[in-house]
Scaffold this active site. Structure first.
Site, PDB file in Angstrom:
ATOM      1  N   ALA A 211      54.371  86.694  71.331  1.00  0.00           N
ATOM      2  CA  ALA A 211      55.018  86.533  72.630  1.00  0.00           C
ATOM      3  C   ALA A 211      54.160  85.592  73.461  1.00  0.00           C
ATOM      4  O   ALA A 211      52.973  85.392  73.183  1.00  0.00           O
ATOM      5  CB  ALA A 211      55.179  87.882  73.311  1.00  0.00           C
ATOM      6  N   TYR A 212      54.757  85.043  74.490  1.00  0.00           N
ATOM      7  CA  TYR A 212      54.095  84.013  75.287  1.00  0.00           C
ATOM      8  C   TYR A 212      53.921  84.471  76.731  1.00  0.00           C
ATOM      9  O   TYR A 212      54.880  84.897  77.378  1.00  0.00           O
ATOM     10  CB  TYR A 212      54.894  82.699  75.218  1.00  0.00           C
ATOM     11  CG  TYR A 212      54.804  82.113  73.840  1.00  0.00           C
ATOM     12  CD1 TYR A 212      53.884  81.119  73.553  1.00  0.00           C
ATOM     13  CD2 TYR A 212      55.571  82.613  72.791  1.00  0.00           C
ATOM     14  CE1 TYR A 212      53.750  80.618  72.268  1.00  0.00           C
ATOM     15  CE2 TYR A 212      55.442  82.121  71.512  1.00  0.00           C
ATOM     16  CZ  TYR A 212      54.534  81.120  71.256  1.00  0.00           C
ATOM     17  OH  TYR A 212      54.389  80.626  69.976  1.00  0.00           O
ATOM     18  N   LEU A 213      52.678  84.380  77.193  1.00  0.00           N
ATOM     19  CA  LEU A 213      52.365  84.687  78.587  1.00  0.00           C
ATOM     20  C   LEU A 213      52.601  83.462  79.446  1.00  0.00           C
ATOM     21  O   LEU A 213      52.832  83.567  80.648  1.00  0.00           O
ATOM     22  CB  LEU A 213      50.917  85.165  78.706  1.00  0.00           C
ATOM     23  CG  LEU A 213      50.578  86.404  77.869  1.00  0.00           C
ATOM     24  CD1 LEU A 213      49.082  86.659  77.893  1.00  0.00           C
ATOM     25  CD2 LEU A 213      51.352  87.600  78.351  1.00  0.00           C
TER      26      LEU A 213
ATOM     27  N   ASP B 175      56.741  86.540  78.905  1.00  0.00           N
ATOM     28  CA  ASP B 175      58.026  85.980  79.322  1.00  0.00           C
ATOM     29  C   ASP B 175      58.888  85.712  78.102  1.00  0.00           C
ATOM     30  O   ASP B 175      58.384  85.349  77.039  1.00  0.00           O
ATOM     31  CB  ASP B 175      57.811  84.642  80.053  1.00  0.00           C
ATOM     32  CG  ASP B 175      57.063  84.809  81.358  1.00  0.00           C
ATOM     33  OD1 ASP B 175      57.227  85.861  82.000  1.00  0.00           O
ATOM     34  OD2 ASP B 175      56.319  83.883  81.738  1.00  0.00           O
TER      35      ASP B 175
END
Length: 153
Positions: free
Chosen positions: A27-29, A76
């Site tokens: 997942a991407y912050l 996000d």
């Protein structure tokens, strides 16, 4: 420095079950710059990547499972899941064949990491590779994380 090229593939190689693989969830912050968290089997990693499509700086830091789970709630967009097969190409290069699951079920990409940009630029892909999508943002995981899945299909 990470130097890699990405490809679509024509067909899966024979006897895929013979190759080592990893189950990956990421997942991407943030996507500019890229700040990613990843679970790879039972390892947890925080990654920072600078800008660049084929070559960019990449830094990896270990995370605990608890830290990963906490950060995942702050990510996000889409969580990306895939099985990554490691297919030796020669004594130096390995194909990382990603079979996506979940939201991107059916997508298949091959990546090859290189020791130098010259090696990347002179690489001749195997016959089962098709289009080189290295410079197409829509095939980068950080972009996929932000795709509006309500419009998919």
């Amino acid at each position: 420095m990470e130097i890699e090229r990405k490809y679509l593939i024509r067909e899966l190689p024979e006897h895929l079950e013979r190759y080592t693989y990893h189950e990956i969830e990421q997942a991407y912050l943030c996507t500019a710059p890229v700040v990613r968290i990843r679970r790879q089997d039972d390892r947890y990693i925080l990654t920072y990547k600078s800008s660049g499509m084929m070559a960019h700086e990449e830094y990896n830091l270990p995370l605990t499972q608890e830290a990963y789970e906490h950060l995942k709630t702050k990510a996000d967009g889409n969580v990306i899941t895939k099985r990554r097969y490691l297919i030796p190409l020669d004594d130096i290069l390995t194909i990382e064949l990603d079979l996506f699951s979940g939201a991107f079920e059916g997508m298949i990409l091959a990546e090859v990491e290189f020791p130098t940009e010259e090696a990347a630029n002179t690489f001749t892909p195997p016959d089962w590779f098709t289009e080189d999508v290295t410079f197409k943002k829509e095939y980068h995981n950080s972009y996929l994380s932000s795709v509006d899945l309500s419009k998919k299909g």
